[in-house]
Design a protein around this motif. Structure first.
Motif, short mmCIF file in Angstrom:
data_model
loop_
_atom_site.label_atom_id
_atom_site.label_comp_id
_atom_site.label_asym_id
_atom_site.label_seq_id
_atom_site.Cartn_x
_atom_site.Cartn_y
_atom_site.Cartn_z
N LEU A 48 0.82 -1.32 0.08
CA LEU A 48 0.10 -0.10 0.00
C LEU A 48 0.91 1.19 0.11
CD1 LEU A 48 -2.55 -0.46 2.70
CD2 LEU A 48 -2.98 -0.91 0.13
N LYS A 49 0.31 2.34 -0.59
CA LYS A 49 0.74 3.55 -0.51
C LYS A 49 -0.17 4.47 0.61
CE LYS A 49 3.18 3.74 -5.04
NZ LYS A 49 4.56 4.38 -4.40
N SER A 50 0.38 5.58 0.88
CA SER A 50 -0.23 6.42 1.87
C SER A 50 -1.68 6.94 1.58
CB SER A 50 0.39 7.58 2.55
OG SER A 50 0.73 8.43 1.36
N GLY A 51 -1.86 6.92 0.33
CA GLY A 51 -2.90 7.59 -0.37
C GLY A 51 -4.06 6.25 -0.30
N GLN A 52 -3.47 5.22 -0.59
CA GLN A 52 -4.43 4.09 -0.74
C GLN A 52 -5.01 3.51 0.69
OE1 GLN A 52 -1.43 1.47 -2.82
NE2 GLN A 52 -2.63 1.56 -4.66
N PHE A 53 -4.03 3.74 1.78
CA PHE A 53 -4.54 3.57 2.86
C PHE A 53 -5.58 4.46 3.50
CE2 PHE A 53 -4.56 4.87 7.55
CZ PHE A 53 -4.55 3.68 8.10
N SER A 54 -5.40 5.84 3.16
CA SER A 54 -6.52 6.73 3.53
C SER A 54 -7.85 6.44 2.52
CB SER A 54 -6.00 8.04 2.96
OG SER A 54 -5.08 8.55 3.69
N LEU A 55 -7.51 6.19 1.44
CA LEU A 55 -8.74 5.53 0.62
C LEU A 55 -9.56 4.36 1.37
CD1 LEU A 55 -10.74 5.73 -1.67
CD2 LEU A 55 -9.06 5.19 -3.35
N LEU A 56 -8.79 3.13 1.56
CA LEU A 56 -9.38 2.16 2.13
C LEU A 56 -10.07 2.59 3.49
CD1 LEU A 56 -6.64 -0.53 1.49
CD2 LEU A 56 -8.66 -0.14 0.34
N MET A 57 -9.31 3.45 4.45
CA MET A 57 -9.84 3.89 5.44
C MET A 57 -11.33 4.61 5.50
SD MET A 57 -9.71 3.34 8.78
CE MET A 57 -8.06 2.99 9.12
N ASP A 91 -6.81 -5.51 -7.29
CA ASP A 91 -6.15 -6.17 -6.28
C ASP A 91 -7.31 -6.72 -5.37
OD1 ASP A 91 -3.58 -5.38 -7.33
OD2 ASP A 91 -3.25 -4.10 -5.84
N GLY A 92 -8.17 -6.73 -5.69
CA GLY A 92 -9.25 -7.51 -5.03
C GLY A 92 -9.68 -6.77 -3.35
N LEU A 93 -9.20 -5.50 -3.43
CA LEU A 93 -9.35 -4.94 -2.00
C LEU A 93 -10.83 -4.03 -2.04
CD1 LEU A 93 -5.88 -3.54 -1.43
CD2 LEU A 93 -6.62 -5.68 -0.67
N ILE A 94 -11.26 -3.68 -3.12
CA ILE A 94 -12.48 -3.02 -3.10
C ILE A 94 -13.48 -3.56 -4.02
CG2 ILE A 94 -11.57 -0.97 -2.11
CD1 ILE A 94 -12.01 0.10 -4.80
N GLU A 95 -14.52 -3.05 -4.09
CA GLU A 95 -15.39 -3.43 -5.12
C GLU A 95 -16.24 -2.23 -5.45
OE1 GLU A 95 -18.36 -6.83 -4.86
OE2 GLU A 95 -16.63 -8.12 -4.35
N VAL A 96 -16.39 -2.02 -6.86
CA VAL A 96 -17.43 -0.71 -7.09
C VAL A 96 -18.72 -1.37 -7.52
CG1 VAL A 96 -17.60 1.51 -8.56
CG2 VAL A 96 -15.24 0.63 -7.67
N ARG A 115 -10.58 -5.52 4.02
CA ARG A 115 -10.87 -5.45 5.52
C ARG A 115 -9.44 -5.81 6.08
NH1 ARG A 115 -15.57 -3.39 6.28
NH2 ARG A 115 -17.14 -3.81 5.28
N SER A 116 -8.85 -7.06 5.67
CA SER A 116 -7.97 -8.04 6.24
C SER A 116 -6.43 -7.03 6.07
CB SER A 116 -7.80 -9.04 5.57
OG SER A 116 -6.34 -9.83 6.03
N VAL A 117 -6.38 -6.48 4.86
CA VAL A 117 -5.22 -5.45 4.76
C VAL A 117 -5.24 -4.51 5.39
CG1 VAL A 117 -4.02 -4.09 2.90
CG2 VAL A 117 -4.66 -6.54 2.21
N LEU A 118 -6.50 -3.63 5.61
CA LEU A 118 -6.66 -2.57 6.54
C LEU A 118 -6.37 -2.94 7.93
CD1 LEU A 118 -7.48 0.54 6.36
CD2 LEU A 118 -9.85 -0.35 6.57
N ALA A 119 -6.91 -4.00 8.51
CA ALA A 119 -6.55 -4.38 9.90
C ALA A 119 -5.16 -4.42 10.20
CB ALA A 119 -7.25 -5.55 10.11
N ARG A 120 -4.33 -4.90 9.12
CA ARG A 120 -3.00 -5.15 9.25
C ARG A 120 -2.08 -3.83 9.17
NH1 ARG A 120 -3.15 -9.32 5.41
NH2 ARG A 120 -1.47 -8.55 4.16
N ALA A 121 -2.77 -2.88 8.37
CA ALA A 121 -2.35 -1.55 8.14
C ALA A 121 -2.49 -0.52 9.35
CB ALA A 121 -2.94 -0.90 6.78
N VAL A 122 -3.39 -0.86 9.97
CA VAL A 122 -3.82 0.17 11.21
C VAL A 122 -2.69 0.18 12.28
CG1 VAL A 122 -5.15 0.54 13.05
CG2 VAL A 122 -6.24 0.35 10.74
#
Length: 155
Positions: A48-57, A91-96, A115-122
């Protein structure tokens, strides 16, 4: 005209120095780039990059948000947001998905993988954020957030 002679509308070097030392835009951009790089390095093991983290969050809500509401929160236009969503979707992290009630609106959903990647990123975000804040004077991070939010409210 000689290359050594400034034109009549040339900007003085003193003005350059003044802008360098006082421009809020320049100082904010520089700080944002440095902070983003620190988060990029920290989040790299998760891909992840910082912007992707913010977007997932920003998608981590009880109800999937609309594309427009996320664009507004992140202060980006819809075209930029759509471009930033593509790698996360690939990458299968989101769906539109289309909104059930308004087929023109699009909703953004975190997948289980997201959700799993986000949980590991927090925890990575928490440590990096704490390290950055610790470099500031006590209480100044809260003041900085308040000042930045005050500027946002003027738009």
């Amino acid at each position: 005209m000689s290359s050594e002679m400034p034109s009549a509308d040339a900007v003085s070097f003193e003005t350059t120095l003044f802008v360098r030392d006082h421009c809020l835009c320049l100082h904010t951009q520089r700080a944002a780039r440095i902070i983003a790089r620190r988060f990029d390095v920290a989040l790299r093991p998760l891909g992840l990059k910082s912007g992707q983290f913010s977007l997932l969050m920003s998608l981590n809500r009880p109800e999937p948000p609309t594309l427009g509401s996320v664009a507004e929160l992140l202060a980006v236009d819809r075209t930029t947001l759509t471009a930033n969503l593509k790698p996360l979707e690939r990458d299968g992290l989101i769906e539109v998905r289309s909104d059930r009630e308004d087929r023109r609106a699009r909703r953004l959903l975190l997948t289980e993988k997201g959700r799993s990647v986000l949980a590991r990123a927090v925890p990575i975000w928490t440590k990096t954020h704490r390290d950055i804040e610790s470099a500031l004077a006590p209480g100044s991070a809260d003041r900085l957030r308040a000042d930045l939010n005050a500027l946002l409210s003027q738009t």
